[in-house]
Design an enzyme around this catalytic site. Structure first.
Site, PDB file in Angstrom:
ATOM      1  N   SER A  67       0.816  -1.226   0.000  1.00 32.80           N
ATOM      2  CA  SER A  67       0.000   0.000   0.000  1.00 32.80           C
ATOM      3  C   SER A  67       0.851   1.278   0.000  1.00 32.80           C
ATOM      4  CB  SER A  67      -0.919  -0.020   1.227  1.00 32.80           C
ATOM      5  OG  SER A  67      -1.747   1.093   1.267  1.00 32.80           O
ATOM      6  N   ASP A 284      -3.092   6.491  -3.279  1.00 35.27           N
ATOM      7  CA  ASP A 284      -1.954   5.885  -2.574  1.00 35.27           C
ATOM      8  C   ASP A 284      -1.413   4.743  -3.428  1.00 35.27           C
ATOM      9  OD1 ASP A 284      -2.748   3.302  -0.213  1.00 35.27           O
ATOM     10  OD2 ASP A 284      -3.808   3.789  -2.059  1.00 35.27           O
ATOM     11  N   GLU A 389     -11.831   6.765   6.531  1.00 33.50           N
ATOM     12  CA  GLU A 389     -10.791   7.233   7.432  1.00 33.50           C
ATOM     13  C   GLU A 389     -10.317   8.573   6.898  1.00 33.50           C
ATOM     14  OE1 GLU A 389      -8.165   3.741   7.145  1.00 33.50           O
ATOM     15  OE2 GLU A 389      -8.694   3.365   9.224  1.00 33.50           O
ATOM     16  N   SER A 522       1.275   1.706  15.305  1.00 35.90           N
ATOM     17  CA  SER A 522       0.921   1.462  13.909  1.00 35.90           C
ATOM     18  C   SER A 522       0.846  -0.038  13.661  1.00 35.90           C
ATOM     19  CB  SER A 522       1.983   2.070  12.995  1.00 35.90           C
ATOM     20  OG  SER A 522       1.893   1.504  11.696  1.00 35.90           O
TER      21      SER A 522
HETATM   22  C1  LIG Z   1      -3.129   6.900  10.643  1.00 31.62           C
HETATM   23  C2  LIG Z   1      -3.231   6.118   9.390  1.00 31.62           C
HETATM   24  O1  LIG Z   1      -3.260   6.661   8.307  1.00 31.62           O
HETATM   25  N1  LIG Z   1      -3.300   4.753   9.536  1.00 31.62           N
HETATM   26  C3  LIG Z   1      -3.442   3.899   8.377  1.00 31.62           C
HETATM   27  C4  LIG Z   1      -2.374   2.792   8.395  1.00 31.62           C
HETATM   28  O2  LIG Z   1      -2.628   1.987   9.534  1.00 31.62           O
HETATM   29  P1  LIG Z   1      -1.674   2.067  10.807  1.00 31.62           P
HETATM   30  O3  LIG Z   1      -2.087   0.876  11.665  1.00 31.62           O
HETATM   31  O4  LIG Z   1      -1.953   3.392  11.460  1.00 31.62           O
HETATM   32  O5  LIG Z   1      -0.244   1.992  10.280  1.00 31.62           O
HETATM   33  O6  LIG Z   1      -2.546   1.959   7.254  1.00 31.62           O
HETATM   34  C5  LIG Z   1      -3.804   1.288   7.230  1.00 31.62           C
HETATM   35  C6  LIG Z   1      -3.811   0.382   6.001  1.00 31.62           C
HETATM   36  O7  LIG Z   1      -3.631   1.148   4.864  1.00 31.62           O
HETATM   37  C7  LIG Z   1      -4.946   2.303   7.209  1.00 31.62           C
HETATM   38  O8  LIG Z   1      -6.201   1.628   7.284  1.00 31.62           O
HETATM   39  C8  LIG Z   1      -4.819   3.251   8.396  1.00 31.62           C
HETATM   40  O9  LIG Z   1      -5.804   4.281   8.339  1.00 31.62           O
HETATM   41 MG   LIG Z   2      -3.458   1.467   0.264  1.00 34.35          MG
END
Ligand SMILES: CC(=O)N[C@H]1[C@@H](OP(=O)(O)O)O[C@H](CO)[C@@H](O)[C@@H]1O
Ligand SMILES: [Mg+2]
Length: 562
Positions: A67, A284, A389, A522
């Protein structure tokens, strides 16, 4: 399990040694790490995907992508028969498989799981998997590892569909299991034709005012740019210029892409002062999320972001308007009450101003933890569930029940009031349900829906952006020794561990007017994310910075709190 099947599994998995000293977790959206250590994990996810297909007696998907992560990362995720994310109940088993240290340990896990889940392993049922990958250089070899994993289950069939956007694969898996055409041409045909329907249904009074039907899109030097170059030639009434298509030598997600634009609030590579006043969007790296932006008048590197919250608000406003036309007062037909339970789903990252706006629209707003798998599940509980989101992941889900009600109303209108405003509203909502990807957030279908609604309303991006004024916000990432030391509750807004950290965050936040701040680990990068909001940008920056220091004090490499 037959002896030859056991031997095949042992032999196949002995070709892929798991990475030393790394604990893998299925995370927010599948396994994700530096591509160099992923072959074993992807091979095992191939096995798991075949088991998932046998368990569900359906076609499932396997996508090789990371991604928004940097190009040297890669990842793998499973697509369930519904087209959604892998059932969360299977994630712990995915983690166990990925972390099994020997082929024998792997085999015993599989054997136990087959019994526990009563997976039909009699050789009668065959597994069928659709495979896709994004444009990362490591994708081809990882796809081969996945195929080897799949083929270590007798009879399993793998269909390699090559380079796709993540949403395309999700859409194809859903279509296959609904016995619909599940090809890329069918995907393009469905979204381009439903976009055309919406444009044809634009009210005459707005058709006249020539709004700018040009949009410039940052393709993140990824698969989205490549696919948009194909789709744009199938559209009438919209001019799309694609930059960072991946063909000009730029590196995937490097200074480009929706995550970079949304987090840093700066122009992506290839955009600047010549684009002031232009409607711009950014995809993205695997085109499952999109944000809009305009280049700021007073600084050619800064942008005015129009994020996922604003897209959710635009979609909610449009759908609410069409529903009220559809069920306008004075209509004697009691069946005509749409009775659509319309709801929206957000996460803690949603700007506070967006939630206030949606509530002021009279909408039911619910919150979930980050990750499409959480929002999608909640949105599916409504007749029309809209989830986004802030970073641009999101879609609109229509219940089968409500869509059949809508189809019936439309047929009725054809008989009693052909061409009426009510029928147009019904047709618009039916077109939206075909344009927006019902399987998962899809940057390409979201782009077309935004463009169709802006044309319908005769709005510029500036008018759209004025729906409400975002509270200033700032996001930071903090590298720490062990990000899993932070655990959260209440849709990730409260940190319950390490002890004392939430109290420290609260004390800091209280110093700021309209202050709001939270931290969470994350699930896609080895960091703790910090989100802060306040009444001014300076305060938001300062609050984020102070809390980042608190995180570092508790969990950083030099932390005194451990
Ligand atoms: C703050 C942020 O943008 N977090 C993103 C990111 O997840 P994290 O768990 O925060 O790394 O990647 C995910 C998958 O693409 C998306 O669903 C999410 O919204
Ligand atoms: Mg993506």
């Amino acid at each position: 399990m037959k002896e030859e099947q056991r031997l095949l599994l042992l032999q196949s998995s002995s070709l892929f040694a798991p990475p030393e000293g790394v604990k893998l977790s299925y995370g927010t959206a599948g396994f994700r790490a530096d591509a160099s250590i992923l072959k074993s994990t992807v091979h095992r996810v191939g096995i798991l995907t075949a088991l998932r297909s046998l368990k569900t007696r359906s076609v499932v998907g396997l996508m090789i992508t990371a991604s928004h992560n940097k190009v040297t990362d890669n990842g793998v995720k499973i697509v369930d028969p519904s087209g959604g994310m892998l059932s969360q109940e299977w994630e712990p088993f995915a983690d166990q498989l990925a972390n099994a240290e020997t082929p024998e340990a792997l085999l015993s896990l599989i054997t136990e799981f087959i019994e526990k889940e009563k997976i039909p392993f009699d050789g009668v049922q065959t597994a069928e998997i659709l495979l896709g990958r994004d444009t990362r250089p490591s994708g081809e070899s990882l796809l081969e590892a996945a195929k080897q994993g799949i083929s270590s289950i007798f009879g399993a069939m793998a269909h390699d569909l090559g380079i796709l956007t993540t949403p395309q694969l999700h859409w194809m898996v859903r279509a296959r299991n609904k016995s619909m055409a599940a090809t890329e041409p069918a995907y393009f045909e469905q979204i381009s034709s439903s976009f055309r329907c919406l444009v044809e249904l634009i009210p005459n009074e707005t058709k006249s005012n020539k709004m700018d039907n040009r949009v410039v899109v940052d393709g993140a030097d990824g698969v989205g740019g490549e696919k948009l170059e194909v789709l744009k030639n199938m559209l009438t009434g919209l001019v799309i210029e694609v930059r960072n298509t991946g063909k000009g030598g730029g590196l995937l997600n490097d200074g480009v892409g929706a995550d970079y634009v949304q987090k840093e609030k700066v122009v992506p590579r290839g955009f600047g002062s010549n684009d002031i006043g232009i409607r711009c969007a950014s995809l993205d790296g695997d085109a499952d999320r999109i944000v809009y932006f305009t280049v700021s008048d007073n600084s050619s590197s800064r942008i005015d972001l129009v994020d996922g919250d604003k897209m959710l608000s635009l979609f909610a406003l449009f759908i609410k308007e069409q529903l009220s036309i559809l069920t306008k007062e004075g209509n004697e037909n009691p069946n005509n009450n749409s009775q659509a339970r319309l709801g929206v789903v957000q996460t803690a990252y949603a700007n506070g101003a967006s939630t206030d706006y949606l509530k002021q629209l009279g909408l039911e707003v619910i919150f979930t933890p980050t990750g499409v798998k959480h929002l999608h599940e909640k949105a599916a509980q409504f007749d029309i569930g809209i989830y986004f989101e802030a970073n641009g992941h999101g879609t609109i889900l229509f219940s089968e029940f409500w869509l059949s009600w809508l189809e019936a109303r439309n047929n009725e209108f054809s008989l009693v009031s052909e061409g009426s405003e009510q029928q147009k509203a019904a047709l618009r909502l039916l077109s939206v349900s075909k344009l927006i990807n019902q399987a998962v957030g899809d940057a390409l279908s979201s782009l077309l829906l935004v463009e169709a609604i802006l044309q319908h309303k005769g709005w510029s991006i500036h008018k759209w952006n004025k729906l409400y004024q975002d509270l200033p916000s700032r996001q930071l990432k903090v590298k720490v020794v062990d990000r899993t030391a932070v655990t959260t509750t209440n849709a990730e807004t409260i940190a319950v561990s390490p002890p004392g950290i939430q109290e420290a965050i609260d004390a800091e936040t209280a110093k700021y007017s309209k202050g709001r701040c939270f931290i969470r680990p994350s699930g896609t990068e080895d960091v703790i994310r910090v989100y802060a909001e306040a009444s001014t940008q300076e305060s938001a920056n300062s609050l984020a910075g102070s809390v980042a220091k608190i995180v570092d004090r508790f969990l950083g490499f030099g932390s005194s709190e451990q």
